[in-house]
Scaffold this active site. Structure first.
Site, PDB file in Angstrom:
ATOM      1  CG  ASP A  52      -2.099  -0.848   1.087  1.00 61.59           C
ATOM      2  OD1 ASP A  52      -2.488  -1.113  -0.066  1.00 61.59           O
ATOM      3  OD2 ASP A  52      -2.658  -1.274   2.118  1.00 61.59           O
ATOM      4  CE1 TYR A 110       3.865  -6.846   3.880  1.00 57.08           C
ATOM      5  CE2 TYR A 110       3.104  -9.104   4.079  1.00 57.08           C
ATOM      6  CZ  TYR A 110       3.209  -7.935   3.346  1.00 57.08           C
ATOM      7  OH  TYR A 110       2.672  -7.858   2.098  1.00 57.08           O
TER       8      TYR A 110
END
Lengths: 250, 250
Positions: A52, A110
């Site tokens: 994003d 992540y």
């Protein structure tokens, strides 16, 4: 025709995420424009997944096809000499024509980074979020343990995201104190795939647990019921970084 | 009248150094403008010393006088609410009217950061320099040890800098591997004062020693003769950060 696989690192601050789009600059477009400038024909770069707006990457993986016979090491240098300094090709190699960075990805890791203190040091501001409330680290660890495993993570996705299934397997979820600065907490998540905003919602939930608004058990309840409102808010994008993507046999 | 001492952290990337100047924005000006906006009268902010364009600070110390009775904690909040996010007041306190951040400074610590690898990770690019050549760390340690002590550092200042004396005492000079990433080397220097560009020239010299262009003993020769050309090049500004400033009794 050759297929090239690249590992890319980027500072997402200035980009509207990975994907090419109108009216905003995506990292995909910067890479495609760079390849077009180098080789004189349009290129299509496919990533392991989108990131994003504002999200960073240490080890995003992408691939593209190339007619040219340039050696991968030279290609890496050529691309880096044209790329802006907030995007870097860290590694390049030739792969089989059947390689697909998204479909072949076995697991991703992540990291979500939090600075615990009353004021955000400017040198950290692009890469972490500030948390001024005291955090109960034992409770966060309890909640992390509940997230690990094969679950329906429906409560941990942004509403309205279209997916076939919301079942994912989280192989690992841990919190580490940065060895260079004890104010920095990092949440690491490794899984076979992640729903839209899933890591940011998990991070937001863990912070709620940490400062006592949620009990750790609420994570289990959120997983069981799939109710989005039982999970925490979506934590800001700039605290998130895609660390690595693993492929079978690599 | 009260004198306020603040500890400031800043990302120097976007600034033309500490000092207020024409045609370019200094950090001093941003702070003075912020104080003027808050209290409606012009302010003069004095620092422990100037930092150059692009140099960062974790713990710069500065002071200014204030008529207003605001508590230091409130002042810190008020300033941070108006400052851009690349400058932050980390601490504020009231000090005696005789306090002077430059004249009273007892010692300063600087850190110079180097990323050893073939490609600079974008998330580090603003705060370290890239060194692709292999470095002999034992030789760098030898050279560091030679720098420590009271010496004439004439060879380690940029030519043409006006100073009364070029004698300084370096209390400590060490190299540390970042515990969070073994690619990162940090050179720490603590001394009673530093000449213009002295830390950057010491860092440039250590890198020359590390990759074998200079022998460690050349440091001693540079100190003895004061010849600038025996020291290395001035390393880039963005690898440098002022870490802290110490005052008597604090």
């Amino acid at each position: 025709m050759r297929r090239i696989c690249i590992t890319i690192s980027y500072d997402g601050t200035e980009y509207a995420g990975w994907q090419r789009q109108h009216n905003a600059l995506g990292i995909q477009q910067v890479l495609e424009d760079t390849l077009e400038a180098l080789f004189g024909r349009s290129a299509h770069v496919v990533a392991s997944g989108r990131t994003d707006t504002g999200v960073h990457a240490w080890g995003q993986v992408a691939s593209f096809d190339l007619e040219h016979e340039i050696a991968p090491g030279q290609l890496k240098k050529a691309m880096n000499s044209r790329l802006p300094d907030d995007i870097r090709v860290m590694d390049a190699s030739e792969v089989g024509l059947d390689f697909h960075p998204r479909f072949d990805a076995k697991e991703k890791t992540y990291c979500y980074s939090v600075y615990c203190g009353d004021t955000m040091p400017p040198l950290y501001r692009r890469y972490m979020v500030l948390e001024s409330r005291p955090l109960d680290r034992d409770r966060i660890r309890e909640a992390l343990a509940l997230l690990v495993g094969r679950h329906d993570f429906k409560a941990f996705q942004s509403t309205g995201s279209p997916t076939n299934t919301t079942i994912r397997t989280l192989y690992g979820a841990e919190m580490k104190v940065d060895p260079a600065d004890p104010h920095i907490l990092r949440f690491y998540f490794t899984g076979d795939g992640f729903l839209y905003n899933m890591v940011r919602i998990m991070a937001g939930t863990l912070l709620q647990v940490g400062y006592g608004r949620f009990l750790p058990g609420q994570v289990e309840q959120a997983l069981r019921t799939g109710r989005r409102e039982l999970a925490g808010p979506t934590a800001p994008a700039h605290g998130l970084a895609l660390m690595s993507v693993r492929y079978p046999g690599r």
